[in-house]
Design an enzyme around this catalytic site. Sequence first.
Site, PDB file in Angstrom:
ATOM      1  CE  LYS A 267      43.569  42.978  40.905  1.00  0.00           C
ATOM      2  NZ  LYS A 267      44.739  43.761  40.551  1.00  0.00           N
TER       3      LYS A 267
ATOM      4  CE  LYS B  94      34.262  45.916  37.731  1.00  0.00           C
ATOM      5  NZ  LYS B  94      35.314  46.933  37.550  1.00  0.00           N
TER       6      LYS B  94
ATOM      7  CE  LYS C 257      40.921  37.580  33.917  1.00  0.00           C
ATOM      8  NZ  LYS C 257      40.491  38.847  33.343  1.00  0.00           N
TER       9      LYS C 257
END
Length: 332
Positions: free
Chosen positions: A199, A114, A196
């Site tokens: 969104k 992140k 994966k």
Amino acid sequence: MEDKKIILSGIQPTGTFTLGNYIGAVRNWTKMQEDYNCIYMIANMHAITVRQGPAALRNHTVEAYALLLACGIDPEKSVAFIQSHNPAHAEANWVLACSTQFGELSRMTQFKAKSEKHPDDINAGLFTYPVLMAGDILLYQSDLVPVGIDQKQHLELARDVAQRFNQKYGDTFKLPEAYITEVGAKIMSLQDPTSKMSKSDDNPNACIFILEDKDTIIRKFKRAVTDSETCVRFAEGKDGINNLMSIYSVVTGKSYDDIEREFEGRGYGDFKIAVGEAVADHLAPVRESFARLMANKDYLKECYTKGAETATRIAYKTLSKMYKKVGFVPSR
Ligand code: TRP
């Protein structure tokens, strides 16, 4: 609560759920309600580790809560609440942070990923987020924590912190275990079936959102990336078809053998449409229920107010134990 094992899990309110969230997480949560005492949380405090517009966060939080109920979480059976409604989470976070090492937080792979993704906002909350999550889990003396594989490291940290605290101050926390769900645990991107379904994917065709209408869902499945064979079968190297088969299997209950037989001699085109239709039909009642709930905000509020009361009551039992053990003087 009855004498059943305690399950706790959380989901961040960052936009609407994907088919991956639904199949990999929330759908399993609904099934667990029969056999466990379940506590489900909208992790809005976790969400602000990444910059969020306040209005968007507010809307997404209520929507995510409505979606939990629309997917079948029963607020009479389970505790369903919004994290920031229970102050014990922020309070536990501080005490646990003082039993967590800088070094162990530095090893968290999600923090590294992140910070690379948001180099202009590597805030301290992003770094200490696993401590907040440890508190989420430990406050409820959870036995089992259903999580995706990406959260496994955070769960191990929660166990380590709990163990360390127990050793330093005496028995306080139950040691939680990860509950990694197998079938359909990982739904892959429709455009790159080796990664994966996410969104935040830049390609809108990669991801199915559970509130999308039937036409959109079918269109996305029609465009799903497959392979150069024409035979619907589950096999190594056929990531795209494997992913579609696993989705189809979850929503129809059919086995891989059944599916191979059903599509024998038929092309991928037929199969993709069938998967799209099955998914859309499976999600239709969720979409309808979500719309009904969003039209009745008073009911939603009643549910999350009650959920917060129960969650707060349970969590403060553990929090007051923690405060006592570390030597905080009670106010009265
Ligand atoms: N960190 C989790 C995620 O991003 C969400 C979460 C927050 C959670 N608190 C939790 C999951 C406690 C399990 C238990 O997916």
